[in-house]
Design a protein around this motif. Structure first.
Motif, PDB file in Angstrom:
ATOM      1  N   LEU A  15      39.324 112.969  57.826  1.00 21.29           N
ATOM      2  CA  LEU A  15      39.499 111.797  56.969  1.00 21.29           C
ATOM      3  C   LEU A  15      40.615 112.057  55.958  1.00 21.29           C
ATOM      4  O   LEU A  15      41.528 111.248  55.780  1.00 21.29           O
ATOM      5  CB  LEU A  15      38.183 111.507  56.250  1.00 21.29           C
ATOM      6  N   MET A  67      26.650 109.535  62.403  1.00 22.99           N
ATOM      7  CA  MET A  67      25.821 109.279  61.242  1.00 22.99           C
ATOM      8  C   MET A  67      26.648 109.323  59.960  1.00 22.99           C
ATOM      9  O   MET A  67      26.523 108.460  59.100  1.00 22.99           O
ATOM     10  CB  MET A  67      24.741 110.340  61.183  1.00 22.99           C
ATOM     11  N   HIS A  69      29.769 108.796  59.706  1.00 23.85           N
ATOM     12  CA  HIS A  69      30.663 107.644  59.697  1.00 23.85           C
ATOM     13  C   HIS A  69      29.930 106.401  59.227  1.00 23.85           C
ATOM     14  O   HIS A  69      30.461 105.596  58.471  1.00 23.85           O
ATOM     15  CB  HIS A  69      31.223 107.414  61.097  1.00 23.85           C
ATOM     16  N   ARG A  70      28.697 106.255  59.652  1.00 22.20           N
ATOM     17  CA  ARG A  70      27.922 105.092  59.257  1.00 22.20           C
ATOM     18  C   ARG A  70      27.654 105.108  57.758  1.00 22.20           C
ATOM     19  O   ARG A  70      27.797 104.098  57.071  1.00 22.20           O
ATOM     20  CB  ARG A  70      26.613 105.056  60.029  1.00 22.20           C
ATOM     21  N   ARG A  76      31.290 102.628  51.597  1.00 20.17           N
ATOM     22  CA  ARG A  76      32.573 101.991  51.351  1.00 20.17           C
ATOM     23  C   ARG A  76      32.417 100.518  51.021  1.00 20.17           C
ATOM     24  O   ARG A  76      33.123  99.988  50.187  1.00 20.17           O
ATOM     25  CB  ARG A  76      33.433 102.158  52.595  1.00 20.17           C
ATOM     26  N   THR A  77      31.469  99.859  51.684  1.00 21.49           N
ATOM     27  CA  THR A  77      31.276  98.444  51.367  1.00 21.49           C
ATOM     28  C   THR A  77      30.481  98.282  50.077  1.00 21.49           C
ATOM     29  O   THR A  77      30.634  97.309  49.377  1.00 21.49           O
ATOM     30  CB  THR A  77      30.560  97.691  52.497  1.00 21.49           C
ATOM     31  N   ARG A  80      33.227  99.639  45.856  1.00 20.82           N
ATOM     32  CA  ARG A  80      34.620  99.323  46.140  1.00 20.82           C
ATOM     33  C   ARG A  80      35.560 100.448  45.755  1.00 20.82           C
ATOM     34  O   ARG A  80      36.566 100.691  46.389  1.00 20.82           O
ATOM     35  CB  ARG A  80      34.996  98.092  45.334  1.00 20.82           C
ATOM     36  N   ASP A  87      40.565 104.017  51.870  1.00 16.70           N
ATOM     37  CA  ASP A  87      41.438 103.162  52.669  1.00 16.70           C
ATOM     38  C   ASP A  87      42.711 102.793  51.940  1.00 16.70           C
ATOM     39  O   ASP A  87      43.610 102.212  52.520  1.00 16.70           O
ATOM     40  CB  ASP A  87      40.720 101.860  53.026  1.00 16.70           C
ATOM     41  N   PRO A  90      45.612  97.109  49.393  1.00 14.89           N
ATOM     42  CA  PRO A  90      46.747  96.323  49.863  1.00 14.89           C
ATOM     43  C   PRO A  90      47.816  96.315  48.766  1.00 14.89           C
ATOM     44  O   PRO A  90      47.486  96.325  47.588  1.00 14.89           O
ATOM     45  CB  PRO A  90      46.167  94.916  50.052  1.00 14.89           C
ATOM     46  N   GLU A 135      48.779  95.874  54.360  1.00 16.39           N
ATOM     47  CA  GLU A 135      47.319  95.905  54.327  1.00 16.39           C
ATOM     48  C   GLU A 135      46.805  97.328  54.402  1.00 16.39           C
ATOM     49  O   GLU A 135      47.560  98.271  54.658  1.00 16.39           O
ATOM     50  CB  GLU A 135      46.764  95.096  55.512  1.00 16.39           C
ATOM     51  N   ARG A 136      45.511  97.465  54.245  1.00 17.36           N
ATOM     52  CA  ARG A 136      44.918  98.802  54.254  1.00 17.36           C
ATOM     53  C   ARG A 136      45.000  99.458  55.624  1.00 17.36           C
ATOM     54  O   ARG A 136      44.962 100.674  55.734  1.00 17.36           O
ATOM     55  CB  ARG A 136      43.461  98.725  53.801  1.00 17.36           C
ATOM     56  N   THR A 137      45.093  98.643  56.659  1.00 21.44           N
ATOM     57  CA  THR A 137      45.232  99.225  57.989  1.00 21.44           C
ATOM     58  C   THR A 137      46.669  99.642  58.249  1.00 21.44           C
ATOM     59  O   THR A 137      46.959 100.269  59.253  1.00 21.44           O
ATOM     60  CB  THR A 137      44.846  98.222  59.078  1.00 21.44           C
TER      61      THR A 137
END
Lengths: 145, 179, 168
Positions: A15, A67, A69-70, A76-77, A80, A87, A90, A135-137
């Motif tokens: 990560l 696990m 990652h979950r 993460r949600t 913030r 991540d 933006p 964007e974050r991606t």
């Protein structure tokens, strides 16, 4: 048993490595970045599995990674602030005809990259772009004038 | 000329708010999330089992056995893993030494399914004896111990026996080899 | 022979894993998603191949995985219920200016991600979004509020921390 620790460590290490190494404009990964990613992943796999190539061991390692990652996705949600670290945020690149130089230089993005994203939207020049946001991606969103 | 087979387009995908065809299925979604939770609980249990050593390579997997008078003590793991190195150690008491040497008979299962790679220290001689092998080490004083480096080559339940020739003490144990 | 079982197990285990780890929202996969997938795949691979690194084994396992994959896709076609389990259903995240909070939480999607998808469509604020749908491949589809009749007053998300949140 140690495999689980190795897997969790491997996850966080990757990560960090990815966050620092590769966030590129355009959202598309270059072949070189793919090589890096495979290299990092492959090395992490080697140390995670060690001398134990049994199905049991590998299954447990995969479950451990899934696990973590979950939990990370959940955290993460929920927070913030954490998502921001993981991540990034933006960033506005172009605003009302002004390049935002801090963002452009910090993200190592060239006007060409922005123009490529604008062309995808069917725009022909920068004068049609009201905002450009990375964007974050890593993809660039274009908002038309 | 052949005519292509066709079918009229139907409005078959369920709609949201009576206007947008999405095909959302709330009942299924909730059922799936319940299933997902179950899976994650199961996964957590698997990880806990792995950490504790139920699947081998952990504290719960370690076991030891010894003969009544303590002449021979065997440290082994109840659960081994396929093709994964593991060490089985046998400790000998003073009675084990006879004529300046220790003679130990091990069943063939230690060699084949459990995949004995090497023995530390190396035995001075090894003799085929029935369905096993008789190893001999010269020994002067105790404590002594001998280690077998294993790498199991067959999954499933395996049985092995070790026998001390001087006293005739025998230890037989079942181990489980995870795939 | 065990190679075949190992391959089938590995494949099915991966399918389950990818399904329960969850759809990653966003138009594109982020670099980290690639690496996660590679990591999970590689770990499974090690167990599948185990100690048998012969070409025969590789061929056998590749064929097995391909056959299992084919069987799954066929099954998905003839049995829609199974396809639903394999791929999931699209999920509505935002509708008529209302967040579907249950969906956001369960799918672990943040409002920023919905807004990012909206920006990709050229929208400038969440109040312009009529519908946001999380598709089966993890993409977020955005429909403009104007394209559907206004049914609810736009309370969509309130103040938003995005730098691109600006007056249109």
């Amino acid at each position: 048993m140690y495999t689980i620790f190795h897997a969790v460590f491997g996850y966080f290490f990757m990560l960090l490595a990815v966050r620092v190494l590769v966030r590129r404009p355009g959202g598309q990964l270059t072949p070189f970045e793919f090589v890096i990613i495979f290299l990092i992943g492959g090395i992490a796999i080697l140390s995670t599995i060690g001398h134990d190539p049994s199905v049991t061991n590998c299954t447990c390692a995969v479950i451990a990674v899934g696990m973590v990652h979950r939990f990370v996705a959940m955290a993460r949600t929920r927070w913030r602030r954490l998502g921001r670290w993981m991540d990034g945020l933006p960033l506005v690149l172009l605003r009302d005809g002004q390049w935002q130089l801090d963002a452009m230089e910090g993200m190592r993005i060239e006007p060409d990259d922005v123009m490529a994203a604008a062309r995808e939207q069917g725009l022909t020049s920068f004068s049609d772009v009201k905002y450009a946001v990375v964007e974050r991606t890593g993809s660039i969103s274009i908002i038309k004038r | 000329m052949a005519t292509p087979r066709t079918r009229p387009v139907e409005d078959s995908i369920s709609k949201v708010g009576n206007e947008l065809a999405v095909g959302e299925d709330l009942a299924f979604q909730r059922r799936w999330w319940r299933f997902e939770t179950t899976i994650w609980i199961l996964f957590a249990l698997i990880l806990a089992a792995d950490l504790s050593g139920i699947f081998g390579r952990g504290p719960l997997a370690k076991a030891s056995a010894k003969t009544a008078d303590g002449t021979m003590k065997l440290d082994y793991e109840r659960v081994l893993r396929y093709e994964t190195p593991d060490v089985m150690t046998i400790h000998f008491g003073p009675n084990a030494i006879q004529n300046g040497r220790i003679e130990l008979w091990v069943s063939e299962s230690v060699i084949k399914p459990l995949g004995n790679q090497r023995i530390i220290p190396q035995p001075k001689s090894s003799i085929l004896d029935g369905d096993g092998i008789l190893y001999t080490w010269p020994a002067a004083s105790h404590p002594n111990s001998v280690s077998f480096a294993l790498a199991p080559s067959a999954p499933g339940s395996q049985k092995f026996t070790v026998r001390l020739e001087s006293t005739g003490d025998t230890i037989t144990r079942h181990v489980w080899v995870m795939p | 022979m065990t190679a075949v079982y190992r391959a089938i197990f590995g494949y099915c285990f991966l399918v389950l894993m990818v399904r329960v780890v969850g759809r990653r929202p966003g138009r594109q996969m982020a670099p980290f998603d690639y690496i996660l997938i590679f990591f999970i795949g590689g770990l499974t691979l090690t167990g599948m191949v185990s100690d048998d690194r012969s070409v025969t084994n590789a061929v056998v396992q590749v064929v097995t995985v391909a056959a299992t994959h084919y069987a799954l896709t066929r099954l998905r076609q003839v049995w829609p219920k199974f396809g639903l389990m394999l791929d999931g259903a699209p999920v509505v995240l935002l509708m008529h200016g209302q967040w579907r909070t249950e969906m956001l939480e369960e799918m672990r999607i943040s409002q920023d991600e919905v807004m990012a998808a909206a920006r990709a469509q050229g929208l400038t604020s969440l109040s312009e979004v009529g519908y946001a749908v999380l598709e089966r491949n993890g993409a977020i589809s955005i429909l403009r509020a104007g394209s559907v009749p206004d049914a609810a007053e736009g309370t969509g998300g309130g103040e938003h921390g995005d730098s691109a949140h600006a007056a249109g």
